[in-house]
Design a protein around this motif. Structure first.
Motif, PDB file in Angstrom:
ATOM      1  N   PRO A  17      10.382  75.606   2.766  1.00  0.00           N
ATOM      2  CA  PRO A  17      10.765  76.950   2.380  1.00  0.00           C
ATOM      3  C   PRO A  17      10.486  77.759   3.668  1.00  0.00           C
ATOM      4  CG  PRO A  17      10.000  76.037   0.389  1.00  0.00           C
ATOM      5  CD  PRO A  17       9.424  75.076   1.481  1.00  0.00           C
ATOM      6  N   PHE A  18      11.529  78.572   4.149  1.00  0.00           N
ATOM      7  CA  PHE A  18      11.513  79.588   5.187  1.00  0.00           C
ATOM      8  C   PHE A  18      11.802  80.885   4.790  1.00  0.00           C
ATOM      9  CE2 PHE A  18      13.164  81.562   8.794  1.00  0.00           C
ATOM     10  CZ  PHE A  18      11.954  81.624   9.632  1.00  0.00           C
ATOM     11  N   ALA A  19      11.309  81.840   4.560  1.00  0.00           N
ATOM     12  CA  ALA A  19      11.671  83.114   4.089  1.00  0.00           C
ATOM     13  C   ALA A  19      12.393  82.733   2.587  1.00  0.00           C
ATOM     14  CB  ALA A  19      12.829  83.641   4.882  1.00  0.00           C
ATOM     15  N   GLY A  20      11.913  81.750   2.205  1.00  0.00           N
ATOM     16  CA  GLY A  20      12.443  81.749   0.679  1.00  0.00           C
ATOM     17  C   GLY A  20      13.379  80.626   0.516  1.00  0.00           C
ATOM     18  N   TRP A  21      14.177  80.338   1.691  1.00  0.00           N
ATOM     19  CA  TRP A  21      15.215  79.173   1.612  1.00  0.00           C
ATOM     20  C   TRP A  21      14.696  77.925   2.033  1.00  0.00           C
ATOM     21  CZ3 TRP A  21      19.969  80.468   0.230  1.00  0.00           C
ATOM     22  CH2 TRP A  21      20.303  81.925   0.403  1.00  0.00           C
ATOM     23  N   HIS A  22      15.180  77.112   1.157  1.00  0.00           N
ATOM     24  CA  HIS A  22      14.988  75.726   1.229  1.00  0.00           C
ATOM     25  C   HIS A  22      16.019  74.891   1.493  1.00  0.00           C
ATOM     26  CE1 HIS A  22      13.085  71.773  -1.044  1.00  0.00           C
ATOM     27  NE2 HIS A  22      13.108  71.613   0.217  1.00  0.00           N
ATOM     28  N   GLY A  23      16.237  74.016   2.591  1.00  0.00           N
ATOM     29  CA  GLY A  23      17.402  73.528   2.789  1.00  0.00           C
ATOM     30  C   GLY A  23      17.316  71.869   3.303  1.00  0.00           C
ATOM     31  N   THR A  24      18.486  71.503   3.590  1.00  0.00           N
ATOM     32  CA  THR A  24      18.721  70.101   4.582  1.00  0.00           C
ATOM     33  C   THR A  24      20.082  70.533   5.335  1.00  0.00           C
ATOM     34  OG1 THR A  24      18.136  68.762   2.444  1.00  0.00           O
ATOM     35  CG2 THR A  24      19.584  67.867   4.162  1.00  0.00           C
ATOM     36  N   PHE A  25      19.759  69.956   6.513  1.00  0.00           N
ATOM     37  CA  PHE A  25      20.727  69.883   7.597  1.00  0.00           C
ATOM     38  C   PHE A  25      20.956  68.349   7.724  1.00  0.00           C
ATOM     39  CE2 PHE A  25      21.493  68.926  12.113  1.00  0.00           C
ATOM     40  CZ  PHE A  25      22.612  69.385  12.562  1.00  0.00           C
ATOM     41  N   VAL A  56      22.956  72.741   3.841  1.00  0.00           N
ATOM     42  CA  VAL A  56      22.941  73.456   2.541  1.00  0.00           C
ATOM     43  C   VAL A  56      21.620  74.067   2.252  1.00  0.00           C
ATOM     44  CG1 VAL A  56      22.955  72.541   0.017  1.00  0.00           C
ATOM     45  CG2 VAL A  56      24.261  71.501   1.574  1.00  0.00           C
ATOM     46  N   GLU A  57      21.656  75.241   1.650  1.00  0.00           N
ATOM     47  CA  GLU A  57      20.355  75.982   1.579  1.00  0.00           C
ATOM     48  C   GLU A  57      20.395  76.454   0.151  1.00  0.00           C
ATOM     49  OE1 GLU A  57      17.762  76.746   3.597  1.00  0.00           O
ATOM     50  OE2 GLU A  57      18.772  75.424   5.313  1.00  0.00           O
ATOM     51  N   GLN A  58      19.213  76.808  -0.207  1.00  0.00           N
ATOM     52  CA  GLN A  58      18.753  77.089  -1.676  1.00  0.00           C
ATOM     53  C   GLN A  58      17.717  78.124  -1.546  1.00  0.00           C
ATOM     54  OE1 GLN A  58      19.700  74.136  -4.998  1.00  0.00           O
ATOM     55  NE2 GLN A  58      17.285  74.494  -5.386  1.00  0.00           N
ATOM     56  N   ALA A  64      20.390  80.931  -6.020  1.00  0.00           N
ATOM     57  CA  ALA A  64      21.669  80.850  -5.072  1.00  0.00           C
ATOM     58  C   ALA A  64      21.600  79.484  -4.149  1.00  0.00           C
ATOM     59  CB  ALA A  64      21.596  82.228  -4.112  1.00  0.00           C
ATOM     60  N   SER A  65      22.629  79.029  -3.816  1.00  0.00           N
ATOM     61  CA  SER A  65      23.024  78.008  -2.912  1.00  0.00           C
ATOM     62  C   SER A  65      24.210  78.267  -2.121  1.00  0.00           C
ATOM     63  CB  SER A  65      23.186  76.771  -3.913  1.00  0.00           C
ATOM     64  OG  SER A  65      23.104  75.702  -3.214  1.00  0.00           O
ATOM     65  N   ALA A  66      24.179  77.931  -0.936  1.00  0.00           N
ATOM     66  CA  ALA A  66      25.206  77.957   0.099  1.00  0.00           C
ATOM     67  C   ALA A  66      25.061  76.943   1.047  1.00  0.00           C
ATOM     68  CB  ALA A  66      24.957  79.486   0.764  1.00  0.00           C
ATOM     69  N   GLY A  67      26.392  76.608   1.809  1.00  0.00           N
ATOM     70  CA  GLY A  67      26.317  75.691   2.561  1.00  0.00           C
ATOM     71  C   GLY A  67      27.784  75.612   3.341  1.00  0.00           C
TER      72      GLY A  67
END
Length: 675
Positions: free
Chosen positions: A334-342, A381-383, A391-394
């Motif tokens: 998590p970075f600034a609350g965002w947890h994601g996959t590239f 994809v980030e959450q 929230a989720s976005a990608g």
């Protein structure tokens, strides 16, 4: 007769409910097991999926619903129907989208077969040896590319082990089915030696032509009855995998082989022989770099071939697909609350469908000329949680190049695709969620849609592609409401999908084997790939009570969708009808039982070139099992009856609905064990 069948179904349901009633009050303290979805970047539970609603089949539920094909196995799930070309070939249809819009995966990697080309082609993935099957409804192109614009089905067999077991474990099953004298044996075994994990699985299925309750052609006694000619299936699969497992992660490899032979129940009496050899590599490194949780890479290589044979054994067309797929995923902390996959994904393939007399590449009427495809994609994809809102976005960017053999006279095509999605799940009170998702997903026309130009023996069509087809763009919005805790759970989804440049096959008149019009003696029907804007909208609702706990369990569902071409051109072809279903189950000690009822409406909306409207039907299934324990090893004896009322069932999603009904009443008995 109809009244007698309805009374029979009611009596069975009433008896089961009466037997279960005393335990209703005992269920309030039980909780249901958590189920994770591996085909998503965060391995979240089913109830936490935001960008695509998910369903997972596993354990006894999967075994009880297991059919000869993947489509048959999943056909009673929410929002999922099935194509049908006899018992050997049936593919899932998700929310009215099928073929190249629904991606079939095995352990998160594409099966890389030819099943997207036509409904008569089987999926080269085996459900009998699966640990679980995952369904993502709605656009999943964000994660898996252009072929997942409508959804994803992931067959999980854990062929490459990721954990070590202390002693060998596994399961095995044998079953017999009365409707086709079918015999099936399947097994899956895991073991380890030191830090090496090992896996072995296999399946064998042998079934004759199946019995049907009425005539081959509805209402036509001269068409034959009793059994559906040329509906036999023979299928075998074998897989082996191993991996080196340490605290830092694992790296492993596997090999799998499929060998199928099945009949096509049409007047031509053709049959298909299918062979696939598949190699996979899977690796995971935990905390590979600072601020990153994991690095995962996968490589899949497939050598696929199937031949379509005339009744006399001569080969008509041979389909081949040589493909190599790779996938790299890097998940950050998590970075600034965002947890994601590239992620990065590549695919290179050589696909062809050539007549038996074409020994080169220059045949003027190759069903599909030899075509190379190169694709490369990057996705993110980030959450993040904003209080009660997750929230989720990608986004995904993909480049696809189609390169047909020069001798075919076709031109190369390049496509640049962009897919984007944003959604949120608001837990407005514990256990209740309200979700909203919007997405844009793009799909490149498939090889067969672009370059087909020849006879397809099994479907009796002469396929004509269009090398100038444009990319599809789907704009989807979905609203969901769900209750995810407690014994009583429910969910409801409504969706609207607007597709620009939707590609579909439009049927024309009769032609000969050169594609020339022949309205009297032509043995093929012309099928031309066309393009127009379309809309698909629908709704789904499911309610359940204590589905997997002791005592009584209940489930009820309904789904509906409608696909239309814009500009007044009518309905999309092969669309599912509105369905309603219910299940009652009972579990107590060593006993389990259940009854399910599925009602499908009459087909009221057909494409302009569809001549036959499927009638409504009610399908009733029942099951009973008993588990005994011998030396701590459970042995389960089971009996199931499918299509208990012996209904004449014809699917609106089948191009053979008029001439190939589904099987009649079928008693299945068998034994399974786990060790």
């Amino acid at each position: 007769m109809i009244a007698q069948r309805t009374l029979l179904a009611s009596a069975v349901l009433s008896a089961l409910a009466t037997m279960s009633a005393p335990v209703l009050s005992q269920q309030t303290s039980q909780t249901l097991p958590a189920v994770t979805v591996t085909a998503t970047p965060f391995n979240d539970g089913v109830e936490n999926q935001i960008l695509a609603p998910a369903t997972v089949l596993r354990g006894d539920e999967l075994r009880n619903k297991l059919g000869n094909t993947l489509g048959d196995t999943l056909s009673q799930e929410l929002g999922v129907s099935a194509s049908s070309f006899g018992p050997g070939a049936s593919r899932p249809i998700i929310r009215g989208m099928e073929g190249p819009r629904v991606k079939i995966l095995q352990n998160g990697m594409s099966v890389l077969d030819a099943s997207t080309f036509s409904n008569d082609h089987a999926v080269a993935g085996e459900g009998a040896t699966a640990r679980q099957i995952e369904i993502l409804r709605g656009p999943a192109a964000l994660l898996y590319g252009s072929g997942a614009i409508g959804g994803v089905v992931n067959i999980v067999n854990d062929r490459i082990p990721t954990t070590l077991v202390g002693k060998p474990t596994g399961e095995a099953e044998v079953r017999y089915s009365s409707v086709d004298h079918g015999k099936q044996v399947s097994t899956s075994v895991d073991g380890s030696t030191g830090n090496i994990g090992l896996h072995l699985d296999g399946n064998f299925r042998d079934a004759d032509d199946y019995r049907i309750p009425g005539n081959v052609v509805l209402g036509d006694a001269s068409s034959g009855s009793g059994t559906l000619p040329n509906s036999f299936t023979r299928a075998g699969s074998l897989g082996f995998g191993g991996s080196y497992i340490q605290n830092w992660g694992h790296i492993g490899a596997s090999v799998g082989v499929n060998d199928d032979r099945y009949g096509i129940p049409t007047e031509e009496r053709s049959y298909i022989k299918l062979k696939q050899t598949r190699f996979d590599i899977d690796g995971l490194i935990k905390e590979p770099f600072a601020n990153f949780e994991s690095l995962r890479f996968k490589i899949g290589n497939t050598d696929y071939e199937h031949a379509e044979h005339h009744e006399d054994g001569d080969t008509a067309v041979t389909f081949k697909n040589r493909a190599l797929e790779s996938r790299l995923e890097l998940t950050h902390k998590p970075f600034a609350g965002w947890h994601g996959t590239f992620g990065l994904q590549t695919e290179n393939s050589e696909f062809s469908a050539l007549p038996a007399d074409d020994h080169g590449h220059g045949h003027s009427h190759a069903t599909v000329p030899l075509t190379k495809t190169e694709s490369i994609a990057a996705f993110l994809v980030e959450q993040k949680d904003f209080g009660p809102v997750r929230a989720s976005a990608g986004a995904r960017v993909e480049s696809i190049k189609r390169k047909p053999d020069a001798a075919s006279g076709n031109t190369n095509r390049d496509f640049t695709l962009g897919s984007y999605s944003v959604g949120g799940l608001w837990t407005f009170t514990p256990g209740y969620g309200l979700g909203l998702t919007g997405s844009i997903a793009q799909r490149a026309p498939s090889v067969e849609e672009l370059y087909s130009d020849g006879a397809h023996e099994a479907t009796a069509t002469f396929d004509i592609g269009d090398a100038n087809l444009r990319k599809e763009t789907s704009r989807n919005i979905e609203l969901s409401l769900q209750k995810t805790e407690g014994l009583f759970r429910w969910k409801a989804n409504v969706f609207h999908n607007s597709v620009k440049n939707y590609v579909y096959g439009e049927m024309g008149g009769l032609v000969d084997d050169h594609g020339d019009p022949d309205p009297i003696g032509g043995e093929y029907r012309e099928r031309t790939w066309s393009q127009n804007d379309a809309r698909i909208r629908g709704a789904e609702v499911e309610v359940s009570y204590n589905r997997f706990g002791e005592g009584i369990g209940l489930r009820a569902f309904a789904d509906t969708s409608r696909g239309k071409l814009t500009d007044g051109l009518g309905n999309l072809p092969l669309q599912p009808v509105t369905r309603y279903g219910g299940e009652v189950s009972y579990r107590q000690g060593n006993w389990q039982s259940g009854v399910s009822v599925l009602h499908a409406d009459k087909q009221r909306r057909r494409a302009s070139f569809e001549d036959f409207a499927t009638p409504s039907y009610t399908k009733v299934d029942a099951s009973l099992s008993y588990t005994q324990r011998t030396n701590s090893m459970p042995i389960t004896w089971f009996a199931m009856v499918k299509n208990l009322l012996d209904e004449d069932i014809r699917l609106s999603t089948s191009v053979l609905s008029e001439v190939a009904p589904q099987s009649g009443r079928n008693l299945i008995v068998g034994m399974r064990t786990r060790f």
